[in-house]
Design an enzyme around this catalytic site. Structure first.
Site, PDB file in Angstrom:
ATOM      1  CG  HIS A 266      -0.360  -0.463   2.471  1.00  0.00           C
ATOM      2  ND1 HIS A 266       0.367   0.362   3.288  1.00  0.00           N
ATOM      3  CD2 HIS A 266      -0.358  -1.682   3.062  1.00  0.00           C
ATOM      4  CE1 HIS A 266       0.778  -0.306   4.346  1.00  0.00           C
ATOM      5  NE2 HIS A 266       0.360  -1.552   4.231  1.00  0.00           N
TER       6      HIS A 266
ATOM      7  CB  CYS B 262      -0.192  -0.974   8.276  1.00  0.00           C
ATOM      8  SG  CYS B 262       1.271  -1.668   7.492  1.00  0.00           S
TER       9      CYS B 262
ATOM     10  CB  CYS C 259     -21.411  20.314  26.291  1.00  0.00           C
ATOM     11  SG  CYS C 259     -22.581  20.624  27.635  1.00  0.00           S
TER      12      CYS C 259
ATOM     13  CB  CYS D 248     -20.934  37.659  24.970  1.00  0.00           C
ATOM     14  SG  CYS D 248     -22.348  36.552  24.997  1.00  0.00           S
TER      15      CYS D 248
ATOM     16  CB  CYS E 209     -24.937  22.733  25.416  1.00  0.00           C
ATOM     17  SG  CYS E 209     -24.891  21.082  24.667  1.00  0.00           S
TER      18      CYS E 209
ATOM     19  CB  CYS F 136     -27.593  19.057  27.674  1.00  0.00           C
ATOM     20  SG  CYS F 136     -26.102  20.011  28.046  1.00  0.00           S
TER      21      CYS F 136
END
Length: 103
Positions: free
Chosen positions: A3, A8, A40, A53, A58, A61
């Site tokens: 490759h 790998c 968060c 600011c 979030c 939640c």
């Protein structure tokens, strides 16, 4: 297997279809490491602040986050609880030298 021009692990990831996912994970981690994003403190979803600011809600939640301290804006009782969180504005003091009005 041969490759050329890849390690790998990358070769195996490409074979298994995980390459794009790992690239995305690395990009998110790079944003967090550079300070352009953070997790968060409550639910660990990744949040970003584009401008303005230092108060960042979030999107998952709804926890109020102080970008300057990287912690919750308010104490355990939620909005307005200055018993915890970054305590910006308590006693007329900023929560962090680089704070840009997280309240």
């Amino acid at each position: 297997a041969i490759h050329p021009n890849m390690g790998c692990e990358e070769y195996q990831d490409r074979l298994n279809g995980n390459y794009e996912l790992k690239c995305s994970e690395r990009q998110v981690q790079a944003l967090i490491s550079s300070g352009e994003a953070m997790r968060c403190p409550r639910c660990t979803v990744v949040v970003q602040k584009i401008a303005g600011c230092d108060f960042v809600p979030c999107t998952v939640c709804k926890t109020g986050i102080c970008w300057a301290t990287r912690g919750p804006r308010w104490g355990p009782l939620g909005q307005g609880d200055t018993s915890g969180g970054c305590q910006c504005g308590v006693g007329g003091r900023k929560c962090h030298p680089s704070c840009r009005n997280c309240h």
